[in-house]
Structure formats: structure tokens, C-alpha cells
Scaffold this active site. Structure first.
Site, PDB file in Angstrom:
ATOM      1  N   CYS A   9       0.828  -1.206   0.000  1.00 56.17           N
ATOM      2  CA  CYS A   9       0.000   0.000   0.000  1.00 56.17           C
ATOM      3  C   CYS A   9       0.860   1.251   0.000  1.00 56.17           C
ATOM      4  CB  CYS A   9      -0.920  -0.015   1.224  1.00 56.17           C
ATOM      5  SG  CYS A   9      -1.852   1.494   1.393  1.00 56.17           S
TER       6      CYS A   9
ATOM      7  N   CYS B  24      -1.524   1.776  -3.023  1.00 60.04           N
ATOM      8  CA  CYS B  24      -2.494   2.858  -2.814  1.00 60.04           C
ATOM      9  C   CYS B  24      -1.886   4.258  -2.785  1.00 60.04           C
ATOM     10  CB  CYS B  24      -3.231   2.692  -1.482  1.00 60.04           C
ATOM     11  SG  CYS B  24      -3.291   1.051  -0.801  1.00 60.04           S
TER      12      CYS B  24
ATOM     13  N   LYS C 218       0.088   5.483  -5.954  1.00 59.34           N
ATOM     14  CA  LYS C 218      -0.918   5.557  -7.026  1.00 59.34           C
ATOM     15  C   LYS C 218      -1.805   6.793  -6.866  1.00 59.34           C
ATOM     16  CE  LYS C 218      -4.773   3.996  -6.131  1.00 59.34           C
ATOM     17  NZ  LYS C 218      -5.707   2.962  -5.683  1.00 59.34           N
TER      18      LYS C 218
ATOM     19  N   TYR D 105      -9.478  -2.804 -11.185  1.00 60.66           N
ATOM     20  CA  TYR D 105      -9.322  -1.426 -10.720  1.00 60.66           C
ATOM     21  C   TYR D 105      -7.913  -0.883 -10.936  1.00 60.66           C
ATOM     22  CZ  TYR D 105      -7.032  -2.435  -6.176  1.00 60.66           C
ATOM     23  OH  TYR D 105      -6.147  -2.797  -5.191  1.00 60.66           O
ATOM     24  N   ILE D 106      -6.894  -1.727 -10.782  1.00 60.33           N
ATOM     25  CA  ILE D 106      -5.524  -1.211 -10.936  1.00 60.33           C
ATOM     26  C   ILE D 106      -5.279  -0.816 -12.398  1.00 60.33           C
ATOM     27  CG2 ILE D 106      -3.075  -1.844 -10.792  1.00 60.33           C
ATOM     28  CD1 ILE D 106      -3.761  -3.496  -8.297  1.00 60.33           C
TER      29      ILE D 106
ATOM     30  N   GLU E 208      -7.195   2.417 -13.143  1.00 64.31           N
ATOM     31  CA  GLU E 208      -6.626   3.603 -12.487  1.00 64.31           C
ATOM     32  C   GLU E 208      -5.404   4.099 -13.263  1.00 64.31           C
ATOM     33  OE1 GLU E 208      -8.104   2.751  -7.910  1.00 64.31           O
ATOM     34  OE2 GLU E 208      -6.107   2.106  -8.484  1.00 64.31           O
TER      35      GLU E 208
ATOM     36  N   ARG F  43      -9.097  -9.721 -21.614  1.00 63.59           N
ATOM     37  CA  ARG F  43      -9.450 -11.088 -21.996  1.00 63.59           C
ATOM     38  C   ARG F  43     -10.948 -11.239 -22.215  1.00 63.59           C
ATOM     39  NH1 ARG F  43      -8.149 -15.205 -17.388  1.00 63.59           N
ATOM     40  NH2 ARG F  43      -9.629 -13.733 -16.559  1.00 63.59           N
TER      41      ARG F  43
ATOM     42  N   ARG G 116     -15.306  -6.121 -13.015  1.00 60.91           N
ATOM     43  CA  ARG G 116     -16.202  -7.183 -12.553  1.00 60.91           C
ATOM     44  C   ARG G 116     -16.506  -7.003 -11.057  1.00 60.91           C
ATOM     45  NH1 ARG G 116     -16.347 -11.967 -15.642  1.00 60.91           N
ATOM     46  NH2 ARG G 116     -14.473 -11.282 -16.687  1.00 60.91           N
TER      47      ARG G 116
ATOM     48  N   GLY H  82      -4.377  -9.061 -12.045  1.00 69.09           N
ATOM     49  CA  GLY H  82      -4.707  -9.684 -10.764  1.00 69.09           C
ATOM     50  C   GLY H  82      -3.479  -9.916  -9.913  1.00 69.09           C
TER      51      GLY H  82
ATOM     52  N   HIS I  56     -26.386  22.218   0.277  1.00 74.19           N
ATOM     53  CA  HIS I  56     -26.419  22.787  -1.056  1.00 74.19           C
ATOM     54  C   HIS I  56     -25.427  23.926  -1.193  1.00 74.19           C
ATOM     55  CE1 HIS I  56     -28.275  23.788  -4.882  1.00 74.19           C
ATOM     56  NE2 HIS I  56     -28.242  25.046  -4.510  1.00 74.19           N
TER      57      HIS I  56
ATOM     58  N   GLU J 201     -25.450  16.092  -2.119  1.00 72.71           N
ATOM     59  CA  GLU J 201     -26.861  16.301  -1.771  1.00 72.71           C
ATOM     60  C   GLU J 201     -27.781  15.376  -2.585  1.00 72.71           C
ATOM     61  OE1 GLU J 201     -28.663  20.147  -2.795  1.00 72.71           O
ATOM     62  OE2 GLU J 201     -27.014  20.507  -4.190  1.00 72.71           O
TER      63      GLU J 201
HETATM   64  P1  FAD Z   1       1.394  -6.105   1.926  1.00 76.83           P
HETATM   65  O1  FAD Z   1       1.109  -4.707   2.270  1.00 76.83           O
HETATM   66  O2  FAD Z   1       1.602  -6.450   0.506  1.00 76.83           O
HETATM   67  O3  FAD Z   1       2.698  -6.505   2.767  1.00 76.83           O
HETATM   68  C1  FAD Z   1       3.331  -7.731   2.604  1.00 76.83           C
HETATM   69  C2  FAD Z   1       4.818  -7.531   2.883  1.00 76.83           C
HETATM   70  O4  FAD Z   1       5.433  -8.795   3.067  1.00 76.83           O
HETATM   71  C3  FAD Z   1       5.547  -6.863   1.728  1.00 76.83           C
HETATM   72  O5  FAD Z   1       6.222  -5.719   2.203  1.00 76.83           O
HETATM   73  C4  FAD Z   1       6.534  -7.926   1.247  1.00 76.83           C
HETATM   74  O6  FAD Z   1       7.750  -7.394   0.802  1.00 76.83           O
HETATM   75  C5  FAD Z   1       6.724  -8.749   2.510  1.00 76.83           C
HETATM   76  N1  FAD Z   1       7.120 -10.144   2.294  1.00 76.83           N
HETATM   77  C6  FAD Z   1       6.557 -11.050   1.462  1.00 76.83           C
HETATM   78  N2  FAD Z   1       7.141 -12.255   1.620  1.00 76.83           N
HETATM   79  C7  FAD Z   1       8.090 -12.112   2.580  1.00 76.83           C
HETATM   80  C8  FAD Z   1       9.012 -13.000   3.195  1.00 76.83           C
HETATM   81  N3  FAD Z   1       9.066 -14.293   2.875  1.00 76.83           N
HETATM   82  N4  FAD Z   1       9.857 -12.506   4.135  1.00 76.83           N
HETATM   83  C9  FAD Z   1       9.824 -11.192   4.497  1.00 76.83           C
HETATM   84  N5  FAD Z   1       8.944 -10.309   3.947  1.00 76.83           N
HETATM   85  C10 FAD Z   1       8.104 -10.774   3.015  1.00 76.83           C
HETATM   86  N6  FAD Z   1      -5.916  -1.133  -1.354  1.00 76.83           N
HETATM   87  C11 FAD Z   1      -6.789  -0.184  -0.907  1.00 76.83           C
HETATM   88  O7  FAD Z   1      -7.430  -0.372   0.132  1.00 76.83           O
HETATM   89  N7  FAD Z   1      -6.976   0.979  -1.613  1.00 76.83           N
HETATM   90  C12 FAD Z   1      -6.279   1.256  -2.754  1.00 76.83           C
HETATM   91  O8  FAD Z   1      -6.473   2.314  -3.360  1.00 76.83           O
HETATM   92  C13 FAD Z   1      -5.352   0.278  -3.217  1.00 76.83           C
HETATM   93  N8  FAD Z   1      -4.613   0.510  -4.324  1.00 76.83           N
HETATM   94  C14 FAD Z   1      -3.689  -0.401  -4.715  1.00 76.83           C
HETATM   95  C15 FAD Z   1      -2.923  -0.116  -5.845  1.00 76.83           C
HETATM   96  C16 FAD Z   1      -1.994  -1.022  -6.282  1.00 76.83           C
HETATM   97  C17 FAD Z   1      -1.165  -0.676  -7.499  1.00 76.83           C
HETATM   98  C18 FAD Z   1      -1.795  -2.234  -5.579  1.00 76.83           C
HETATM   99  C19 FAD Z   1      -0.783  -3.226  -6.052  1.00 76.83           C
HETATM  100  C20 FAD Z   1      -2.546  -2.526  -4.450  1.00 76.83           C
HETATM  101  C21 FAD Z   1      -3.492  -1.609  -4.013  1.00 76.83           C
HETATM  102  N9  FAD Z   1      -4.288  -1.856  -2.895  1.00 76.83           N
HETATM  103  C22 FAD Z   1      -5.200  -0.922  -2.475  1.00 76.83           C
HETATM  104  C23 FAD Z   1      -4.193  -3.143  -2.163  1.00 76.83           C
HETATM  105  C24 FAD Z   1      -3.354  -2.987  -0.896  1.00 76.83           C
HETATM  106  O9  FAD Z   1      -2.093  -2.489  -1.209  1.00 76.83           O
HETATM  107  C25 FAD Z   1      -3.250  -4.346  -0.201  1.00 76.83           C
HETATM  108  O10 FAD Z   1      -4.541  -4.853   0.026  1.00 76.83           O
HETATM  109  C26 FAD Z   1      -2.526  -4.256   1.133  1.00 76.83           C
HETATM  110  O11 FAD Z   1      -1.236  -3.708   0.993  1.00 76.83           O
HETATM  111  C27 FAD Z   1      -2.433  -5.658   1.765  1.00 76.83           C
HETATM  112  O12 FAD Z   1      -1.688  -5.620   2.942  1.00 76.83           O
HETATM  113  P2  FAD Z   1      -0.923  -6.917   3.455  1.00 76.83           P
HETATM  114  O13 FAD Z   1      -0.412  -6.585   4.820  1.00 76.83           O
HETATM  115  O14 FAD Z   1      -1.755  -8.106   3.288  1.00 76.83           O
HETATM  116  O15 FAD Z   1       0.301  -7.108   2.456  1.00 76.83           O
END
Ligand code: FAD
Length: 451
Positions: free
Chosen positions: A45, A50, A53, A180-181, A184, A201, A207, A266, A440, A445
Site C-alpha cells: 500500500c 495505494c 498511485k 481497478y488497478i 486507475e 481477456r 467485474r 490480478g 447545497h 446532496e
Molecule cells: P502487503 O502490504 O503487501 O505486505 C506484505 C509484505 O510482506 C511486503 O512488504 C513484502 O515485501 C513482505 N514479504 C513477502 N514475503 C516475505 C518473506 N518471505 N519474508 C519477508 N517479507 C516478506 N488497497 C486499498 O485499500 N486501496 C487502494 O487504493 C489500493 N490501491 C492499490 C494499488 C496497487 C497498485 C496495488 C498493487 C494494491 C493496491 N491496494 C489498495 C491493495 C493494498 O495495497 C493491499 O490490500 C494491502 O497492501 C495488503 O496488505 P498486506 O499486509 O496483506 O500485504
């Protein structure tokens, strides 16, 4: 092993939205916590999702604002956009956030290991440097990873991970995907002046979102100059000597020329090589870690939160899941997540936002529903001679008058929807909306004026 013999009470793998929140809250409950992060603290994020972006969306909006400025009496001479300036400013802000998240962990006495970690057993973790660590509990918060489909030349394509680092603004960009990505970034590059072609595709965009709104977004973005090619996935990308990319899509006679190809089809749970099998952690059909409603995996000492569980891939959900996990396991509070009525937005141009059931979902679940809508031209669009219309929809249970969903497209709709989501979550009725006096002049509104 006795409790005090573990190196830590909690070892978190992944310092993203869910992992950082879980670490901080568990530590605040007195747990000895460590977290491993293989890339940068803050996660998707903050580092490549997020936040950067949204800053690009803000940056690209100036194109429209500056165009409209003359209607308001402003003369802006020598308009010029410089991609490296915007890109570097965004990346600088990402550095700031990386530091802020690191400080949060430090302040909460969470030990950090800036390296990859894998699981070696129900209580075991191995760091990339070779060190073995034990913990009473392990939390997997490794997020998701962009999917790159198999086709010839996919090494010439980028994903959302790389798009923030482009050396220059592509004159022509092909974007595969219509989630969405993809949309955007289509909006960002279109506004910044790139020629954008979205190839997909299937023949649908976004969706899961309300159909009427999806259609409205398609019409508006086509009018803004985005080209769509449906039922046309990429089959091959060829790099020419001059660096130009030739993008071949299914059924096409000629390639689409491009300077960059962004694949946004995805995101898959990030579980590859994580060693989950050593602890008997089972995966579901989409490769997601299977968890129960307390975030526990099929191994009693291992939990998982966020995108890696592939429930709702959104930052606020990962944060809530991480927080609830820490409160339950270390704070003695039985907190469960309520997944109903999670608001979400698409920061397309114009943006789209929704909460609750779409018209189709509501008809399936409730049968008899009433649909109210407002199809209006926002004041700022009229003044700017912009034909684009906003569209708000409210889905109401005909029997109880309860509002089941609100969906909107138009300027600032995510900002407006967050407040409306409180009403939907609280189970308010259409009569409650009607009883509220309009503010207004505003676009919001329309929410209380639908009849
Ligand atoms: P993450 O934030 O992905 O954190 C996982 C971390 O684990 C990463 O830093 C990774 O490096 C680390 N990691 C992975 N494997 C290992 C390992 N084996 N050892 C050590 N570290 C590891 N969500 C929204 O709500 N609003 C938005 O507008 C939005 N926009 C997005 C735009 C884009 C381009 C993308 C790609 C995503 C967006 N999202 C958005 C989704 C959002 O970023 C994720 O839902 C969120 O970050 C998930 O959090 P998380 O803690 O599950 O994983």
C-alpha cells in the site's frame, strides 16, 4: 518447549499493512515481537500501491484543472508536464512513509529483520542470512504479488511494481486487464497525455461493481480518448531495434505499437517458497492461506492476515485483520471481523465508489428491491463545458426500506461514499436519507434528494 524458551512471543513475516499493525498492537499488549521484511517497511500500500498511485492520480488531475482554469479567469502560460519531477516527488514521499513505519515499529519495541524469512516448522522461522528463530506464534502477512501471464515476450512488460519507476512517460502504453488497478493507471496515463489502449481477456470491465456505473465509466473514458480492445488478451510482445514494443493481441492482423506494456491482471497470494508445508499450513484453490474466522491457519501456532488470505484485498481490511489478531491472541479480546458493507473505490477518472449490495446482488438476495438513481451533470462540469454526467444509485429493500447499497460515479465519489457507508453499515432506511436536509450546493446532496 516452555513459553519462555521461544525467542519471541510473535514472529511476523511481512511488514505491510497487516503485519505492521499486528506487530505494534501485539507489542502494546506486552508481547515480545519481531518482524521480517524482505523489501521495504510499509508494504504494498505504502511502497507500491495505494499511496503512490493516489499521488499520481492527484498529479494527473492538474491536466483537467489547468484546462478548466481559463473558464475561471486564469491564464496559465507555458503548460508543461515533466514525468521525472512527479515520479521523484512521489518516490520521495514513499521514502518518508517507509521511515515513518520503521519509526512506529521502533517506538513499539518491535525488532526488525530486513531480510526474507521462511517457515521451518510450527514455531520455527529461518532468515535469509541463515539465522534460525523460534516463536510461540507466527503471523504470515506476506501480501500478494502481481500475476504475469505466460506469453512470448512478457519480459518486456511491467507490472504495478515497476510502473512507479518508469524512466520516462510512455507516449503510447498498452494496459492488459480491466480491474481497478488497470483502469486507475489507464486514467493516470490518459490524463498525462499518453495514448492508452486497454486490452482485456473478456468484454467487461470492473467485474463485481455495479453494471450501470461500469458502463458509464466505459463511455466517459472512451470519450476521453482511451481505446479498449475486448476479448483480446496479449499473445506476444516483440521488442523492435528502436525500443518500440509490438503488442500482438488475440485475433489481430497487426500489432499495437507501444512504448510500455503494463500487465495488471490480478494479484496472487504471496506464498511461493515460504515453507508452509513444513508446518502443515494448507492452501485453498487460489493458492491463498486458508484461515478460520480467528485468522488461524491449519497449524495451531500459525496465523495469517491480509492479501495472502485472499478474502478482501484492501488495505483497511488487512489492517483490521492484523489488529484483531493481536487483540485476540495477546490482548484477551475476542474481536472478529465483520466483512459486510466494506466500501471500496476505483480512482479512475472520474472515480467510482460503492458500498453494500449491487442491484444484481440485492435482487438475488432480497427479490423485491427498489432502485433510486440520480443521473446529473455536476456543476463544475457544466461550467467547464464538460458533458460528463455523474450517476448515483441507491438500492433499497422494498419490504423494510433499508438501504442495501450505494454506488456512485462522479467527481470526488470516494470522499462522499465513505460518509454514506456509515449509514448503510448502520442499517439506515431510505426514509432516514429523505429526512436529512440537503447540503447545497454539493454533489453529495443527490444522496438525500433521490425520489
Ligand atoms: P502487503 O502490504 O503487501 O505486505 C506484505 C509484505 O510482506 C511486503 O512488504 C513484502 O515485501 C513482505 N514479504 C513477502 N514475503 C516475505 C518473506 N518471505 N519474508 C519477508 N517479507 C516478506 N488497497 C486499498 O485499500 N486501496 C487502494 O487504493 C489500493 N490501491 C492499490 C494499488 C496497487 C497498485 C496495488 C498493487 C494494491 C493496491 N491496494 C489498495 C491493495 C493494498 O495495497 C493491499 O490490500 C494491502 O497492501 C495488503 O496488505 P498486506 O499486509 O496483506 O500485504
Amino acid at each position: 518447549m516452555a513459553e519462555q524458551e521461544y525467542d519471541y512471543d510473535l514472529f511476523v513475516i511481512g511488514a505491510g499493512s497487516g503485519g505492521v499493525r499486528a506487530s505494534r498492537i501485539a507489542a502494546s499488549h506486552g508481547a515480545r515481537v519481531a518482524v521480517a521484511e524482505e523489501y521495504r517497511v510499509g508494504g504494498t500500500c505504502v511502497i507500491r500501491g495505494c499511496v503512490p498511485k493516489k499521488l499520481l492520480v492527484y498529479g494527473s488531475h492538474f491536466a483537467e484543472e489547468l484546462q478548466d482554469a481559463s473558464n475561471y479567469g486564469w491564464t496559465v502560460e507555458k503548460m508543461h508536464f515533466d514525468w521525472p519531477t512527479l515520479r521523484d516527488a512521489v518516490l520521495k514521499d514513499v521514502d518518508r512513509l517507509n521511515d515513518a513505519y520503521t519509526t512506529t515499529l521502533e517506538n513499539n519495541k518491535v525488532e526488525r529483520f530486513l531480510e526474507r524469512a521462511t517457515i521451518t516448522g510450527p514455531h520455527g522461522v529461518r532468515l535469509a542470512s541463515g539465522r534460525d528463530i523460534t516463536a510461540k506464534y507466527i503471523l504470515v502477512a506476506t501480501g500478494a504479488w502481481p500475476l504475469m501471464p505466460e506469453f512470448e515476450g512478457n519480459e518486456h512488460c511491467i507490472t504495478s511494481n515497476e510502473v512507479f519507476h518508469l524512466p520516462e512517460l510512455p507516449r503510447r502504453i498498452v494496459i492488459q486487464g480491466a480491474g481497478y488497478i488497470a483502469l486507475e493507471f489507464a486514467g493516470i496515463f490518459n490524463a498525462l497525455g499518453s495514448a492508452v489502449t486497454v486490452v482485456n481477456r473478456s468484454d467487461a470491465i470492473l467485474r463485481g461493481y455495479d453494471e450501470t456505473l461500469r458502463d458509464r465509466l466505459l463511455q466517459i473514458t472512451m470519450a476521453r480518448g482511451i481505446t479498449y480492445r475486448f476479448n483480446c488478451p496479449i499473445t506476444k510482445v516483440e521488442k523492435q531495434e528502436d525500443g518500440c514494443l509490438h503488442v500482438w493481441v488475440k485475433g489481430a492482423q497487426d500489432p499495437i505499437p507501444a512504448d510500455a506494456v503494463l500487465v495488471a491482471t490480478g494479484r496472487r497470494p504471496n506464498v511461493a517458497g515460504l515453507g508452509l508445508e513444513t508446518a502443515g499450513v494448507e492452501l485453498g484453490e487460489r493458492g491463498e492461506i486458508r484461515v478460520d474466522d480467528t485468522a488461524k491457519t491449519t497449524c495451531d501456532s500459525i496465523y495469517a492476515v491480509g492479501d495472502v488470505t485472499d478474502r478482501v484485498q484492501l488495505t483497511p481490511v488487512a489492517i483490521r485483520e492484523g489488529h484483531a489478531f493481536a487483540d485476540r491472541v495477546f490482548g484477551n479480546k475476542d474481536v472478529r471481523i465483520d466483512y459486510a458493507c466494506i466500501p471500496s473505490a476505483v480512482f479512475s477518472q472520474p472515480p467510482l465508489a460503492g458500498v453494500g449490495l449491487t442491484e444484481g446482488q440485492a435482487r438475488n438476495a432480497y427479490g423485491n428491491v427498489k432502485v433510486y438513481s440520480s443521473d446529473f451533470r455536476p456543476m463544475k462540469n457544466i461550467f467547464a463545458h464538460r458533458p460528463e454526467r455523474g450517476l448515483y444509485k441507491m438500492i433499497v429493500d422494498a419490504q423494510t426500506d433499508r438501504v442495501l447499497g450505494i454506488h456512485m460515479i462522479g467527481p470526488d465519489s470516494p470522499e462522499i461514499l465513505q460518509a454514506a457507508a456509515i449509514a448503510v453499515k448502520a442499517g439506515l432506511t431510505k426514509a432516514d436519507f429523505d429526512a436529512t436536509v440537503a447540503l447545497h450546493p454539493s454533489m453529495a446532496e443527490e444522496l438525500v434528494l433521490m425520489r
